[in-house]
Design a protein around this motif. Structure first.
Motif, PDB file in Angstrom:
ATOM      1  N   SER A 122       0.825  -1.213   0.000  1.00  0.00           N
ATOM      2  CA  SER A 122       0.000   0.000   0.000  1.00  0.00           C
ATOM      3  C   SER A 122       0.855   1.256   0.000  1.00  0.00           C
ATOM      4  N   MET A 123       2.009   1.208   0.669  1.00  0.00           N
ATOM      5  CA  MET A 123       2.909   2.369   0.660  1.00  0.00           C
ATOM      6  C   MET A 123       3.492   2.603  -0.733  1.00  0.00           C
ATOM      7  N   ILE A 124       3.831   1.516  -1.432  1.00  0.00           N
ATOM      8  CA  ILE A 124       4.371   1.660  -2.785  1.00  0.00           C
ATOM      9  C   ILE A 124       3.309   2.220  -3.732  1.00  0.00           C
ATOM     10  N   VAL A 125       2.082   1.712  -3.620  1.00  0.00           N
ATOM     11  CA  VAL A 125       0.995   2.228  -4.456  1.00  0.00           C
ATOM     12  C   VAL A 125       0.745   3.704  -4.158  1.00  0.00           C
ATOM     13  N   THR A 126       0.791   4.072  -2.873  1.00  0.00           N
ATOM     14  CA  THR A 126       0.599   5.467  -2.494  1.00  0.00           C
ATOM     15  C   THR A 126       1.716   6.346  -3.020  1.00  0.00           C
ATOM     16  N   LEU A 127       2.959   5.868  -2.908  1.00  0.00           N
ATOM     17  CA  LEU A 127       4.091   6.639  -3.429  1.00  0.00           C
ATOM     18  C   LEU A 127       3.974   6.851  -4.931  1.00  0.00           C
ATOM     19  N   ASN A 128       3.540   5.811  -5.641  1.00  0.00           N
ATOM     20  CA  ASN A 128       3.324   5.948  -7.080  1.00  0.00           C
ATOM     21  C   ASN A 128       2.246   6.993  -7.375  1.00  0.00           C
ATOM     22  N   SER A 129       1.189   6.997  -6.567  1.00  0.00           N
ATOM     23  CA  SER A 129       0.119   7.969  -6.759  1.00  0.00           C
ATOM     24  C   SER A 129       0.612   9.391  -6.521  1.00  0.00           C
ATOM     25  N   LYS A 130       1.437   9.574  -5.502  1.00  0.00           N
ATOM     26  CA  LYS A 130       1.963  10.907  -5.214  1.00  0.00           C
ATOM     27  C   LYS A 130       2.908  11.376  -6.316  1.00  0.00           C
ATOM     28  N   LEU A 131       3.719  10.469  -6.847  1.00  0.00           N
ATOM     29  CA  LEU A 131       4.648  10.841  -7.911  1.00  0.00           C
ATOM     30  C   LEU A 131       3.918  11.210  -9.203  1.00  0.00           C
ATOM     31  N   LEU A 132       2.724  10.642  -9.380  1.00  0.00           N
ATOM     32  CA  LEU A 132       1.928  10.968 -10.569  1.00  0.00           C
ATOM     33  C   LEU A 132       1.163  12.276 -10.421  1.00  0.00           C
ATOM     34  N   GLY A 133       1.255  12.886  -9.247  1.00  0.00           N
ATOM     35  CA  GLY A 133       0.586  14.172  -9.038  1.00  0.00           C
ATOM     36  C   GLY A 133      -0.710  14.078  -8.276  1.00  0.00           C
ATOM     37  N   GLY A 134      -0.912  13.023  -7.492  1.00  0.00           N
ATOM     38  CA  GLY A 134      -2.135  12.890  -6.705  1.00  0.00           C
ATOM     39  C   GLY A 134      -2.259  14.006  -5.680  1.00  0.00           C
ATOM     40  N   ASN A 135      -3.501  14.462  -5.436  1.00  0.00           N
ATOM     41  CA  ASN A 135      -3.722  15.602  -4.554  1.00  0.00           C
ATOM     42  C   ASN A 135      -4.266  15.199  -3.191  1.00  0.00           C
ATOM     43  N   ILE A 136      -4.009  13.965  -2.736  1.00  0.00           N
ATOM     44  CA  ILE A 136      -4.395  13.543  -1.392  1.00  0.00           C
ATOM     45  C   ILE A 136      -3.136  13.216  -0.615  1.00  0.00           C
ATOM     46  N   MET A 175     -10.806   2.533  -6.704  1.00  0.00           N
ATOM     47  CA  MET A 175     -10.836   3.460  -7.832  1.00  0.00           C
ATOM     48  C   MET A 175     -11.862   4.568  -7.614  1.00  0.00           C
ATOM     49  N   VAL A 176     -12.987   4.223  -6.981  1.00  0.00           N
ATOM     50  CA  VAL A 176     -14.017   5.231  -6.701  1.00  0.00           C
ATOM     51  C   VAL A 176     -13.473   6.303  -5.762  1.00  0.00           C
ATOM     52  N   PHE A 177     -12.757   5.861  -4.717  1.00  0.00           N
ATOM     53  CA  PHE A 177     -12.269   6.804  -3.722  1.00  0.00           C
ATOM     54  C   PHE A 177     -11.027   7.571  -4.178  1.00  0.00           C
ATOM     55  N   LEU A 178     -10.167   6.933  -4.948  1.00  0.00           N
ATOM     56  CA  LEU A 178      -8.892   7.543  -5.315  1.00  0.00           C
ATOM     57  C   LEU A 178      -8.843   8.034  -6.752  1.00  0.00           C
ATOM     58  N   GLY A 179      -9.837   7.698  -7.561  1.00  0.00           N
ATOM     59  CA  GLY A 179      -9.784   8.044  -8.979  1.00  0.00           C
ATOM     60  C   GLY A 179      -9.749   9.543  -9.236  1.00  0.00           C
ATOM     61  N   ASP A 180     -10.553  10.307  -8.487  1.00  0.00           N
ATOM     62  CA  ASP A 180     -10.622  11.750  -8.722  1.00  0.00           C
ATOM     63  C   ASP A 180      -9.393  12.490  -8.217  1.00  0.00           C
ATOM     64  N   SER A 181      -8.555  11.827  -7.446  1.00  0.00           N
ATOM     65  CA  SER A 181      -7.372  12.502  -6.905  1.00  0.00           C
ATOM     66  C   SER A 181      -6.208  12.520  -7.881  1.00  0.00           C
ATOM     67  N   GLN A 182      -6.348  11.844  -9.025  1.00  0.00           N
ATOM     68  CA  GLN A 182      -5.279  11.755 -10.010  1.00  0.00           C
ATOM     69  C   GLN A 182      -5.548  12.682 -11.192  1.00  0.00           C
ATOM     70  N   PRO A 183      -4.486  13.170 -11.836  1.00  0.00           N
ATOM     71  CA  PRO A 183      -4.675  13.959 -13.057  1.00  0.00           C
ATOM     72  C   PRO A 183      -5.401  13.152 -14.124  1.00  0.00           C
ATOM     73  N   ALA A 184      -6.127  13.837 -14.979  1.00  0.00           N
ATOM     74  CA  ALA A 184      -6.987  13.156 -15.959  1.00  0.00           C
ATOM     75  C   ALA A 184      -6.198  12.231 -16.874  1.00  0.00           C
ATOM     76  N   GLY A 185      -5.007  12.609 -17.273  1.00  0.00           N
ATOM     77  CA  GLY A 185      -4.245  11.800 -18.219  1.00  0.00           C
ATOM     78  C   GLY A 185      -3.398  10.716 -17.584  1.00  0.00           C
ATOM     79  N   ARG A 186      -3.436  10.582 -16.254  1.00  0.00           N
ATOM     80  CA  ARG A 186      -2.573   9.616 -15.571  1.00  0.00           C
ATOM     81  C   ARG A 186      -3.345   8.636 -14.694  1.00  0.00           C
ATOM     82  N   LYS A 187      -4.658   8.552 -14.868  1.00  0.00           N
ATOM     83  CA  LYS A 187      -5.453   7.658 -14.033  1.00  0.00           C
ATOM     84  C   LYS A 187      -5.098   6.198 -14.276  1.00  0.00           C
ATOM     85  N   ALA A 188      -4.823   5.836 -15.535  1.00  0.00           N
ATOM     86  CA  ALA A 188      -4.489   4.443 -15.837  1.00  0.00           C
ATOM     87  C   ALA A 188      -3.181   4.037 -15.161  1.00  0.00           C
ATOM     88  N   LEU A 189      -2.221   4.944 -15.100  1.00  0.00           N
ATOM     89  CA  LEU A 189      -0.947   4.646 -14.444  1.00  0.00           C
ATOM     90  C   LEU A 189      -1.117   4.489 -12.940  1.00  0.00           C
TER      91      LEU A 189
END
Length: 225
Positions: free
Chosen positions: A122-136, A191-205
């Motif tokens: 979960s920490m690795i997934v979170t780190l990946n989300s933050k590096l992609l520009g997640g706003n949470i 995906m429902v909870f975290l999907g909107d926190s990602q930039p539009a072009g990087r949700k798949a990543l």
């Protein structure tokens, strides 16, 4: 000299009376002006009330995972109690699932394996989300990923009950279907909870690591025997 003394007396006469003023904290004044209620203080609250309130909060988050309609429900007030309970429960069920040649197994590696996969994963997934520009925040993401293990945990309980019967190909198919449903529901809820926190072009990543995270845990569930 007389003029100097008179000037001093006039200065002290201007200071006559008591000193009065408003000692209210500025934040409190702002809250009172806006008509908001004062913040709730839990220092004087009985321990029983605190525990019951935390349990109700965990139960509400579990409900929102099973029925992921409110997207911000797990992000408003994050906690790690639910993920800890789910992780510990899954580790206790999965421990000792691999028998050795002499039928002796203390269950240690399996228990540690679940903890490492859940928390480090979960920490690795979170780190990946933050590096992609997640706003949470970091802990908000870990909270969501941990709570969304609930469908997989329910699938583990069902598979454990099926394992009490005499095994057959049909029962294995039932276990496989139950596990895949839990996997799909956990991935969908996250995906429902975290999907909107990602930039539009990087949700798949951002979704791909979550897919792998729940897939590995589901593999542990289906391989448990």
């Amino acid at each position: 000299m007389a003029n100097i003394e008179e000037a001093k007396l006039d200065m002290y006469d201007d200071f006559g009376g008591s000193v009065e003023g408003d000692m209210t904290v500025p934040n409190q004044q702002r809250g009172q002006k806006q008509g908001s209620e004062p913040e709730f203080n839990t220092l004087d609250e009985p321990i029983r009330d605190t525990v019951l309130r935390d349990l109700r909060a965990v139960g509400v988050k579990f409900f929102h995972v099973l029925y992921p309609k409110e997207k911000k429900s797990l992000l408003k007030e994050w906690d790690l109690w639910g993920p800890l309970v789910l992780c510990t429960f899954m580790a206790m069920i999965l421990q000792g699932s691999t028998d050795t040649a002499d039928n002796s197994n203390d269950g240690g590696p399996e228990f540690a394996e679940v903890f490492v996969i859940v928390w480090i994963g979960s920490m690795i997934v979170t780190l990946n989300s933050k590096l992609l520009g997640g706003n949470i925040s970091f802990f908000q993401s870990v909270c969501v990923l941990g709570y969304c293990l609930l469908p997989t945990t329910i699938a583990l309980i069902v598979c454990r009950a099926i394992l009490l019967m005499e095994q057959s190909l049909f029962l294995f198919i039932v276990r496989f279907v139950v596990t895949m449903v839990g996997f799909a529901w956990a991935t969908f809820a996250s995906m429902v909870f975290l999907g909107d926190s990602q930039p539009a072009g990087r949700k798949a990543l951002a979704v791909y690591p979550m897919f792998l995270f729940y897939f590995v845990i589901s593999w542990l569930v289906i391989s448990h025997s």
